[in-house]
Write an enzyme that holds these catalytic residues in place. Structure first.
Site, short mmCIF file in Angstrom:
data_model
loop_
_atom_site.label_atom_id
_atom_site.label_comp_id
_atom_site.label_asym_id
_atom_site.label_seq_id
_atom_site.Cartn_x
_atom_site.Cartn_y
_atom_site.Cartn_z
N HIS B 129 0.88 -1.17 0.00
CA HIS B 129 0.00 0.00 0.00
C HIS B 129 0.92 1.22 0.00
O HIS B 129 2.03 1.16 0.52
CB HIS B 129 -0.82 -0.05 1.29
N ASP B 206 3.16 -5.01 8.00
CA ASP B 206 1.92 -4.25 8.01
C ASP B 206 0.76 -5.25 8.05
O ASP B 206 0.50 -5.93 7.07
CB ASP B 206 1.89 -3.37 6.75
N GLN B 209 -4.40 -5.53 6.65
CA GLN B 209 -5.34 -6.37 5.90
C GLN B 209 -5.46 -7.77 6.48
O GLN B 209 -6.45 -8.45 6.25
CB GLN B 209 -4.91 -6.46 4.43
N LYS B 232 -10.38 -2.02 10.54
CA LYS B 232 -10.47 -3.13 9.59
C LYS B 232 -10.99 -4.38 10.29
O LYS B 232 -11.21 -5.41 9.67
CB LYS B 232 -9.08 -3.46 9.02
N CYS B 371 -4.69 2.45 -3.80
CA CYS B 371 -3.47 2.97 -3.17
C CYS B 371 -2.31 1.99 -3.34
O CYS B 371 -1.47 1.85 -2.45
CB CYS B 371 -3.67 3.29 -1.69
#
Lengths: 141, 413
Positions: B129, B206, B209, B232, B371
């Site tokens: 991202h 990261d 997600q 999320k 993104c």
């Protein structure tokens, strides 16, 4: 060439025949498909309008005292919107373009496309057309 | 994977009743919400938790001697403990509250700006991202370090041979997402971490997600930093966490100055507070932090294993249905190697046009580059249509979605 207001009234009349959003969108898609093609040489990065999810190019030429717009997009609904704008604003004098209202967009049921936060760039497109008008008006004076 | 003892039988109709927003209509049609990778919806239990905070114990934390402040502080710290337990961090103070993943990544990037030097190398992946690319580019500009990129393959996976070629003794940091937001690819982070550690590089994963689908165990992974956004994972927006190993967080300089993060202040010298407060300057998103804890409780109540299993069922079903459509191009790996994300296009039709028609039919998907422009550049496309599923979605909704796509195709071709 008819006045901008007359053309806008015509467009509003045409759209008033449709019963639902689907017919309106189908018509816009049709308008998009029949949009006069833009000269490929004018599809430059300088002519791209920022703020659109689809790519939109706008080019303007001054013919005598009127501005002729050509434009294109890679998305067909956006192209339909462009077709409506070109029909309204192309072949008009800069002053008339600058003074023209865009309230008819709301009247033809495309209000959602007018939100400045929407990523289709209709607002940016109108701004760009008016910027050209402003520039050419300054040149003509 | 840990399971809650209160776990219930998976009943999607019952679960849907927890989400008031799923009852609403959009453009006169029943909402079908397939933009879960952008943000998840919020169950009543989490909404109640936020309301309860403002109705009953809203106060600033960590400083008041009065009862409300104490109650708010306790609730906030209990949430930190819940998050610690969820990710199996060793210590609660290794969980730093942030405004979300982007803030967490910037916090680490900022810390390393006084540590890295010219000649050092940073590795990111082609699947990132923008929020996991731009801070490192900025860090490289500041320090003279070089950014290297792990290339992707056509099936949406990272090339691990090329990754190993990039690693060397100059590699100081490696940044990869656990799951790609644009394609849903689950990256082999265990391998990535292990190989980075062989050259003494630190790794930030990261987890934005991954968090709603996979319960990461930061100790088992031996990951150095792990970032998550609450929104999320059924929590509120504007809050998230940075997990960092204690030794690294102690070593990194503070990110922002202000209240809460200090030990002693005089005009001659300020000494900083210990962890986690060193990185939590100013009044935080208190209700958000507490509600993040409530969101994890909610997810455990349903059960991560059952969520993953059900979402995969939805993904397989949707993939099969999508494959019956003409001119469909699906990007990314097969359903067993990704989370519940379908990134696709129809040949000759712009994603934006499809998204516009779907919206008119009450279906929320994401269109565009998500993104993640480097991925779109790889495929030489301006964007994709991304449908991302959550455990509260149903096969009936997928049927509506497929019918809507047929309608869109019919209109746009």
């Amino acid at each position: 060439m008819a006045e901008i207001q007359e053309i806008q009234n015509e467009i509003v009349d045409e759209f008033s025949l449709f019963e639902d959003w689907m017919q309106r969108y189908e018509y816009m898609i049709e308008l998009g498909k029949t949009l006069e093609p833009m000269n490929e040489n004018h599809k430059t990065d300088d002519n791209i309008i920022k703020g659109c999810q689809s790519r939109v190019w706008v080019h303007a030429d001054l013919k005598e005292d009127k501005i002729v717009f050509t434009a294109d997009s890679d998305a067909i609904i956006t192209k339909g919107i462009i077709a409506i704008l070109i029909r309204t604003f192309s072949n008009q004098k800069p002053k008339a373009i600058l003074e023209a209202s865009t309230a008819f967009i709301d009247e033809i049921g495309l209000k959602e496309h007018l939100s400045p936060t929407r990523a289709n760039g209709l607002v940016s497109m109108i701004k760009q057309l008016k910027n050209y008008a402003l520039a050419y008006q300054a040149k003509l004076n | 994977m840990k399971m809650s003892s209160t776990q219930m039988q998976f009943d999607v109709e019952q679960i849907r009743k927890d989400f008031p927003i799923l009852q609403r209509k959009v453009n006169g049609k029943d909402l079908v919400y397939f933009d879960n990778a952008a943000t998840s919806q919020t169950p009543q239990q989490v909404i109640d938790c936020i309301v309860d905070y403002y109705q009953n114990y809203n106060a600033n934390i960590h400083r008041g001697v009065h009862s409300l402040s104490q109650e708010a502080t306790d609730a906030y710290e209990q949430a930190r403990e819940k998050i610690r337990a969820h990710f199996n961090a060793d210590k609660a103070h290794e969980i730093i509250f942030t405004s979300g993943t982007t803030h967490a990544i910037n916090l680490v990037a900022s810390g390393y700006s006084s540590i890295l030097k010219a000649g050092d190398e940073i590795i990111v992946s082609a699947l990132e991202h923008h929020s996991n690319i731009v801070p490192w580019q900025m860090l490289c500009e500041k320090t003279g370090a070089t950014l290297k990129v792990i290339p992707m393959e056509f099936d949406g996976k990272l090339n691990m041979d090329k990754y190993q070629d990039l690693l060397n003794t100059n590699t100081k940091l490696v940044f990869v997402n656990h799951v790609s937001n644009a394609l849903g690819t689950i990256n082999p982070i265990e391998f990535i971490i292990e190989k980075a550690h062989e050259v003494n590089a630190k790794v930030l994963i990261d987890g934005a997600q991954a968090a709603p689908h996979i319960q990461a165990d930061v100790q088992a992974l031996d990951v150095d930093f792990y970032t998550v956004s609450a929104h999320k994972i059924c929590g509120p927006t504007g809050v998230g966490i940075l997990y960092g190993k204690e030794s690294l967080l102690t070593f990194l300089p503070p990110y922002q100055g202000g209240g809460e993060m200090i030990d002693q202040v005089s005009f001659e010298k300020t000494t900083y507070a210990g962890l986690p407060h060193k990185f939590e300057a100013g009044t935080p998103n208190i209700s958000g932090g507490i509600a993040f804890g409530a969101a994890l409780d909610y997810m455990h109540h349903i059960g991560f294993e059952q969520i993953a299993q059900y979402e995969n069922e939805l993904l397989v079903y949707a993939t099969n249905e999508l494959n019956t459509l003409d001119n469909i191009i699906i990007y990314g790996t097969k359903p067993s190697e990704k989370t519940a994300v379908l990134s696709f296009n129809f040949e000759g039709i712009h994603a934006y046009d499809v998204g516009t028609i779907l919206d008119k039919l009450g279906i929320a998907v994401r269109t565009g580059h998500h993104c993640a422009q480097p991925i779109m550049e790889y495929y030489k496309i301006p964007g994709t249509i991304r449908a991302s599923f959550a455990f509260y979605n149903t096969k009936q909704e997928i049927d509506s979605f497929i019918n809507a796509l047929k309608k869109a195709q019919q209109m746009l071709q």
